[in-house]
Scaffold this motif. Structure first.
Motif, short mmCIF file in Angstrom:
data_model
loop_
_atom_site.label_atom_id
_atom_site.label_comp_id
_atom_site.label_asym_id
_atom_site.label_seq_id
_atom_site.Cartn_x
_atom_site.Cartn_y
_atom_site.Cartn_z
N ASN A 144 0.83 -1.20 0.00
CA ASN A 144 0.00 0.00 0.00
C ASN A 144 0.87 1.26 0.00
O ASN A 144 0.89 2.03 0.96
CB ASN A 144 -0.95 -0.02 1.20
N PRO A 145 1.59 1.51 -1.08
CA PRO A 145 2.57 2.60 -1.10
C PRO A 145 1.98 4.00 -1.23
O PRO A 145 2.70 4.98 -1.02
CB PRO A 145 3.44 2.27 -2.31
N ILE A 146 0.72 4.13 -1.56
CA ILE A 146 0.17 5.46 -1.78
C ILE A 146 -0.35 6.08 -0.48
O ILE A 146 0.04 7.19 -0.12
CB ILE A 146 -0.94 5.41 -2.85
N HIS A 147 -1.22 5.38 0.22
CA HIS A 147 -1.80 5.95 1.43
C HIS A 147 -1.51 5.11 2.67
O HIS A 147 -1.83 5.50 3.78
CB HIS A 147 -3.33 6.05 1.31
N GLU A 152 5.21 7.60 2.07
CA GLU A 152 6.12 8.56 2.69
C GLU A 152 5.36 9.36 3.75
O GLU A 152 4.25 9.81 3.54
CB GLU A 152 6.68 9.52 1.63
N GLY A 153 5.93 9.49 4.88
CA GLY A 153 5.34 10.29 5.96
C GLY A 153 4.18 9.56 6.68
O GLY A 153 3.32 10.21 7.28
N TYR A 154 4.15 8.24 6.62
CA TYR A 154 3.07 7.48 7.28
C TYR A 154 3.18 7.64 8.79
O TYR A 154 4.25 7.48 9.37
CB TYR A 154 3.16 5.99 6.88
#
Length: 159
Positions: A144-147, A152-154
């Protein structure tokens, strides 16, 4: 000519029979109206209709001249608990339903308590160590790389 006369004779005989039936059905039948509420279910349909017709004729007169039995019978025939107005449930039905519901709730609660007491330990997948390893694995697989967890910034708590 003979067959035509036979047909006419049969037709007139049949009509006489019908007229006799009408004569007998139009005769007034007086049926006792006492305790009609208790006797109504045991009466034959012909007697019920005779009582109904008798009460209809009586109601056409002045109501002050009707006897108390006629008034009670007329009210029962019009609004009594018979036919479609007969109660579906009998007295005491509500207590049986409540007792059944309480029995089902008691049995199901007891079964749940017994299962909790005699069940196995909690699954190993609910431990904090397992959750941390699952979060690390999901990041390594770029899940789940988008959200999601690999974005980034999870800032979520992970799995």
């Amino acid at each position: 000519m003979l067959p035509v006369m036979a047909v006419r004779q049969r037709a007139t005989t049949t009509l006489r029979g019908i007229n006799n039936c009408r004569f007998y059905s139009q005769q007034k039948q007086t049926v006792s109206l006492q305790n009609l509420e208790t006797r109504w279910k045991t009466l034959a349909p012909a007697e019920r209709s005779a009582i109904t017709k008798q009460l209809e004729e009586a109601q056409l007169k002045d109501w002050k001249t009707l006897s108390l039995e006629e008034k009670k019978a007329a009210y029962y025939v019009a609004f009594g608990a018979h036919g479609p107005r007969e109660p579906v449930t009998q007295p005491g039905h509500a207590s049986k339903v409540i007792a059944g519901i309480l029995t089902v709730l008691t049995v199901s609660s007891g079964l749940m308590y017994w299962t909790r007491q005699n069940g196995t330990e909690t699954p190993h997948t609910t431990s904090p160590e397992w959750k941390e390893k699952t979060t690390e694995y999901m990041r390594s697989q770029n899940s789940n790389p988008i959200h999601g967890i690999s974005s980034e910034g999870y800032k979520g708590k992970g799995f």
